[in-house]
Design a protein around this motif. Structure first.
Motif, PDB file in Angstrom:
ATOM      1  N   GLN A  34      27.951  12.006 -13.967  1.00 11.99           N
ATOM      2  CA  GLN A  34      29.269  12.638 -14.011  1.00 11.99           C
ATOM      3  C   GLN A  34      29.176  14.141 -13.723  1.00 11.99           C
ATOM      4  O   GLN A  34      28.769  14.932 -14.553  1.00 11.99           O
ATOM      5  N   CYS A  74      31.357   4.946 -11.948  1.00 12.70           N
ATOM      6  CA  CYS A  74      30.712   3.809 -12.625  1.00 12.70           C
ATOM      7  C   CYS A  74      31.380   2.498 -12.213  1.00 12.70           C
ATOM      8  O   CYS A  74      30.707   1.501 -11.981  1.00 12.70           O
ATOM      9  N   CYS A 111      34.087   5.400 -15.782  1.00 11.20           N
ATOM     10  CA  CYS A 111      34.859   6.255 -14.882  1.00 11.20           C
ATOM     11  C   CYS A 111      35.144   5.475 -13.600  1.00 11.20           C
ATOM     12  O   CYS A 111      34.414   4.555 -13.243  1.00 11.20           O
ATOM     13  N   CYS A 132      25.607   7.269 -14.949  1.00 10.37           N
ATOM     14  CA  CYS A 132      26.588   8.114 -14.275  1.00 10.37           C
ATOM     15  C   CYS A 132      26.188   9.580 -14.309  1.00 10.37           C
ATOM     16  O   CYS A 132      26.037  10.154 -15.377  1.00 10.37           O
TER      17      CYS A 132
HETATM   18 ZN   LIG Z   1      30.803   7.325 -14.639  1.00 12.98          ZN
END
Ligand SMILES: [Zn+2]
Length: 132
Positions: A109, A37, A18, A107
């Motif tokens: 996220q 990331c 990402c 991550c």
């Molecule tokens: Zn990420």
């Protein structure tokens, strides 16, 4: 590296890391300043001495693997984010076939429900080859 054991069986090799840009396009304009990331990888390249010593920069970043992330490809070729299929205790074991440098962005996220909005820690074990 060669995957020699995998108790999850589902990982994403297509979606990439990402990034501020992808998070902005995918989620919302105000997500641009959030962590990503890609930013984690660039930060490591800029601050970890080994990368500087080796003269490495962002051109040396290969495609990443999103371990434990479930990103099915639809019949029309689109990528979708699906609920994770991993669980506590699932693991991937890899054997380094040569000297490697590994960058990991765990991550958290926070924008999609793939982790039920509950990112959890990862555990890494690294050991020397019995042949080393
Ligand atoms: Zn990420």
């Amino acid at each position: 590296m060669t995957i020699i054991a995998d108790t999850c069986g589902r990982h994403d090799t297509l979606g990439g890391a990402c990034a501020a840009e992808s998070n902005t396009v995918r989620y919302a304009l105000e997500k641009f300043p959030m962590h990503s990331c890609r930013d984690n990888f660039l930060y490591a390249l800029a601050t970890e001495p080994i990368f500087n010593q080796l003269g490495m920069n962002k051109r040396d970043l290969p495609s990443n693997i999103n371990f434990f992330m479930n990103v099915p490809v639809t019949e029309s070729g689109d990528l979708t984010f699906s609920d994770g299929v991993s669980a506590p205790g699932k693991y991937v074991e890899m054997r380094a076939e040569m000297d490697v440098l590994v960058l990991i962005s765990n991550c958290p996220q926070l924008n999609n429900p793939c982790n039920a909005y509950n990112p959890t820690p990862i555990r890494l074990l690294v050991w020397d080859s019995p042949c080393a």
